[in-house]
Design a protein around this motif. Structure first.
Motif, PDB file in Angstrom:
ATOM      1  N   GLU A 132      -9.785 -41.950 -38.616  1.00 55.94           N
ATOM      2  CA  GLU A 132     -11.128 -42.013 -39.207  1.00 55.94           C
ATOM      3  C   GLU A 132     -11.432 -43.418 -39.695  1.00 55.94           C
ATOM      4  O   GLU A 132     -12.525 -43.941 -39.497  1.00 55.94           O
ATOM      5  CB  GLU A 132     -11.249 -41.016 -40.365  1.00 55.94           C
ATOM      6  N   GLU A 133     -10.431 -44.000 -40.338  1.00 56.61           N
ATOM      7  CA  GLU A 133     -10.621 -45.351 -40.872  1.00 56.61           C
ATOM      8  C   GLU A 133     -10.895 -46.343 -39.735  1.00 56.61           C
ATOM      9  O   GLU A 133     -11.715 -47.242 -39.876  1.00 56.61           O
ATOM     10  CB  GLU A 133      -9.381 -45.811 -41.648  1.00 56.61           C
ATOM     11  N   ILE A 134     -10.169 -46.143 -38.630  1.00 55.25           N
ATOM     12  CA  ILE A 134     -10.365 -47.043 -37.488  1.00 55.25           C
ATOM     13  C   ILE A 134     -11.744 -46.811 -36.870  1.00 55.25           C
ATOM     14  O   ILE A 134     -12.498 -47.750 -36.623  1.00 55.25           O
ATOM     15  CB  ILE A 134      -9.265 -46.822 -36.424  1.00 55.25           C
ATOM     16  N   ARG A 172       1.072 -53.257 -36.939  1.00 57.52           N
ATOM     17  CA  ARG A 172      -0.364 -53.541 -36.951  1.00 57.52           C
ATOM     18  C   ARG A 172      -1.096 -52.462 -36.185  1.00 57.52           C
ATOM     19  O   ARG A 172      -0.531 -51.795 -35.325  1.00 57.52           O
ATOM     20  CB  ARG A 172      -0.652 -54.862 -36.227  1.00 57.52           C
ATOM     21  N   ILE A 173      -2.402 -52.359 -36.460  1.00 59.09           N
ATOM     22  CA  ILE A 173      -3.251 -51.494 -35.667  1.00 59.09           C
ATOM     23  C   ILE A 173      -3.369 -52.132 -34.277  1.00 59.09           C
ATOM     24  O   ILE A 173      -3.457 -53.352 -34.155  1.00 59.09           O
ATOM     25  CB  ILE A 173      -4.663 -51.403 -36.299  1.00 59.09           C
ATOM     26  N   GLN A 180      -9.017 -49.710 -25.132  1.00 59.93           N
ATOM     27  CA  GLN A 180      -9.089 -48.369 -24.541  1.00 59.93           C
ATOM     28  C   GLN A 180      -8.647 -47.311 -25.555  1.00 59.93           C
ATOM     29  O   GLN A 180      -9.302 -46.291 -25.720  1.00 59.93           O
ATOM     30  CB  GLN A 180      -8.204 -48.331 -23.301  1.00 59.93           C
ATOM     31  N   VAL A 181      -7.549 -47.597 -26.233  1.00 60.54           N
ATOM     32  CA  VAL A 181      -7.043 -46.669 -27.244  1.00 60.54           C
ATOM     33  C   VAL A 181      -8.065 -46.530 -28.364  1.00 60.54           C
ATOM     34  O   VAL A 181      -8.397 -45.423 -28.796  1.00 60.54           O
ATOM     35  CB  VAL A 181      -5.686 -47.149 -27.814  1.00 60.54           C
ATOM     36  N   LEU A 182      -8.576 -47.669 -28.818  1.00 60.23           N
ATOM     37  CA  LEU A 182      -9.519 -47.652 -29.943  1.00 60.23           C
ATOM     38  C   LEU A 182     -10.779 -46.854 -29.589  1.00 60.23           C
ATOM     39  O   LEU A 182     -11.289 -46.095 -30.406  1.00 60.23           O
ATOM     40  CB  LEU A 182      -9.886 -49.087 -30.337  1.00 60.23           C
TER      41      LEU A 182
END
Lengths: 279, 133, 229
Positions: free
Chosen positions: B21-23, B73-74, B79-81
């Motif tokens: 959610e934060e991302i 790290r994030i 693509q993942v994001l």
């Protein structure tokens, strides 16, 4: 510093105030007793001298001076009450030294049993503490006697009163003779016997703490069992002991039996505190 | 960071979801260093094991990356994001559909209600957000 | 790992523990749950050798309890076990004197976090502060296992929160923890494993996350099932 010594130190720290109180009461009671006794004797003598129209010098010539030893005899209870108090106090503490760990909502026994050391150290630390308390009070009495002797002469004067040597003092009094035995052998016997009694009391407490009511019953039975065991030589039919054995021999047997009782009592106590005691 | 956990879903998955959610909402940027598991446990008031498990799950899903000894790290993988947002929406809609299914509401009526409600909700959020700032 | 194998315990004729077996892993928080009087505390005391069991064995990292193990496992009872006349500093000194595993740095850290004053006497502490000191005396030991008996009972909200935060910190990390409780609310999402005790038996032993994942149930749900079913 090893944990046994730390535990002994800990026990002393927790009792020293009460011990000091006992010591102070002893000192005060005995000094007051002595002062009172000198006054009482002086006035008694004065009364008698007045009645007979005699003089104090004549009285002393006839009756001699009152020695400190005799004065203690006359003082009787008022002097020895303090010793009885100390004995009673320590006798109670033999039990209390254990039970206090279970008292209140903050039971210290949890912490004590979880100390990373063999539990026998807890047992022996308590035993050592009790013996140290006893010896320190006896030592106090030993130091007090000559001082009190001085006080006796100081208050009473040397007209009617005379001092006693410490040897005469002890020899002249059964209680003091018991507290401060004249020979080392007597010391070993009296204090050895006392130590056995303390050990039996410890074991009795641990029986109760391990098995509750059944433990109390076992403890009550333990005492006569020990007594009977100690008297075995005298219970053999035909009076063998008195007839065939020299006193020294029967004494030796008693010592051996005492050692057996001690060993078993300690073993049982250690077994209980290590495996059976419950918080 | 405060998360209200429910007791019926695995806590570590709730933590993973929280990160997603934060991302998705841009509160955490791509490539941003994430807190250590100990810090995370402290801030979220969860068991450090659970934090560990959440990070492991996130690593497996490619959400976070750890290179050598540097902190995690994030991911920067676009693509993942991108998929995170779609996944969150799909999850929420699935749950909604599952619970509304038995009521047989006509689609138009339902959409109207949803539209109304969600607009209210956003408005409230904006208002709260501005009054707080 | 702490292994409790088929322990039984009788008080007189009453069997408090009939057959209790479970394991508690290092690095996990294991929670013994049951109504009051079910024998939760007895289990902890038995593990610590504070009360003998009638039957069964208890192993700590494969070894039976001995006095040496007290440097590796500690127990925090439900009330502080220090004499009321002792000061907070005195308690800390006592622990330092007897335990090689005592960690003075951590003790100072905890005393700061809990805001305990060194000169206060145990008997005069508020319930919350007494509970915190009690926790300090256990957690400042560098031990592998910590057993806590009802750490949340009878204390105020704020102290509860402070104590709960201990469970999420490095103070607990990597240790094996067993706690008992009769109410799970405060810590439901903190615990790894649950042992449900009833009538002297283990009714259920489960991993909280597994039950959530596979059955979609909370710890409370499982408890309801077990106790009502």
């Amino acid at each position: 510093m090893n944990r046994y010594l730390k535990l002994v130190h800990w026990e002393i720290m927790r009792f020293w105030k009460l011990l000091a109180a006992l010591a102070i009461v002893t000192i005060v009671l005995q000094c007051v007793g002595i002062i009172y006794e000198t006054q009482r004797y002086t006035s008694q003598v004065e009364d008698q001298v007045q009645m007979n129209n005699s003089t104090i010098t004549a009285f002393v010539q006839q009756n001699g001076k009152l020695s400190f030893s005799e004065a203690l005899e006359r003082a009787g209870l008022s002097f020895f009450a303090s010793i009885a108090l100390c004995i009673g106090g320590l006798a109670l503490y033999v039990f209390f030294i254990w039970y206090k760990e279970w008292f209140g909502k903050n039971m210290f026994i949890y912490r004590l049993l979880m100390i990373p050391t063999a539990r026998r150290n807890i047992y022996f630390a308590k035993l050592t503490a009790i013996l140290l308390f006893v010896l320190s009070l006896v030592a106090l009495q030993l130091v007090l006697l000559p001082l009190e002797n001085g006080l006796y002469l100081l208050v009473g004067g040397d007209v009617l009163f005379k001092s006693s040597s410490i040897v005469d003092l002890i020899a002249g009094n059964r209680i003091l003779m018991f507290l401060i035995p004249p020979t080392f052998a007597d010391f070993v016997i009296y204090y050895g016997f006392g130590a056995i009694v303390v050990l039996i009391a410890f074991t009795a407490v641990l029986l109760e703490r391990s098995y509750k009511l059944r433990g109390v019953l076992a403890a009550i039975l333990y005492l006569p069992a020990v007594a009977v065991f100690m008297m075995i030589p005298f219970l053999i039919p035909g009076n063998v002991t008195e007839t065939y054995l020299y006193p020294a021999e029967s004494f030796g047997i008693e010592i051996a039996l005492g050692v057996i009782v001690t060993a078993f009592t300690v073993w049982l106590g250690l077994h209980l505190i290590t495996k059976k005691v419950t918080v | 960071m405060e998360v209200k956990f429910n007791n019926r879903d695995p806590v570590y998955l709730q933590v993973v979801r929280h990160f997603k959610e934060e991302i998705a909402t841009g509160k955490i940027a791509k490539g941003q260093v994430i807190p250590s598991r100990r810090e995370l446990a402290g801030t979220l008031q969860i068991n450090p094991n659970t934090a560990q498990k959440a990070y492991k799950e996130m690593e497996e899903q490619g959400l976070i990356v750890t290179e050598g000894n540097s902190p995690s790290r994030i991911t920067t993988d676009e693509q993942v994001l991108q998929s995170i947002r779609g996944e969150l929406i799909a999850d929420a809609v699935d749950a909604f559909v599952a619970s509304i299914h038995n009521i047989h509401v006509p689609v138009d009526e339902l959409l109207a209600i949803v539209k109304h409600r969600i607009e209210d909700s956003y408005a409230k959020q904006t208002k709260e957000g501005s009054s707080h700032d | 790992m702490i292994e409790v194998k088929s322990i039984r315990k009788k008080y007189g004729r009453k069997a408090v523990l009939k057959d209790v077996s479970f394991t508690a892993e290092k690095g996990q928080i294991t929670c013994l749950i049951g109504i009051n009087g079910v024998g939760k505390s007895t289990v902890l005391k038995a593990i610590m050798g504070l009360t003998p069991v009638t039957d069964g064995t208890i192993l700590i990292d494969g070894k039976p309890l001995s006095s040496r193990v007290y440097e590796h496992i500690t127990f925090i009872p439900d009330a502080i076990s220090m004499p009321p006349g002792m000061t907070v500093d005195g308690c800390i000194q006592f622990m330092k004197d007897y335990y090689v595993s005592w960690n003075p740095k951590r003790a100072a850290e905890l005393a700061g976090f809990f805001k305990l004053s060194g000169s206060d006497r145990v008997g005069e502490l508020s319930k919350g502060n007494a509970a915190k000191l009690n926790l300090l005396l256990g957690l400042a030991l560098d031990v592998d296992y910590v057993l806590m008996d009802e750490p949340f009972s009878g204390i105020d909200m704020f102290s509860r929160e402070q104590i709960a935060s201990v469970f999420t910190s490095h103070l607990i990390e990597d240790r094996g923890v067993i706690i008992t409780t009769h109410e799970i609310n405060d810590i439901e999402h903190l615990i790894d494993k649950v042992i449900l005790l009833e009538n002297g038996l283990v009714r259920r032993e489960f991993d909280t996350e597994t039950v959530r994942q596979e059955e979609g149930k909370s710890v409370m749900d499982v408890m309801r099932e077990v106790y009502n079913g």
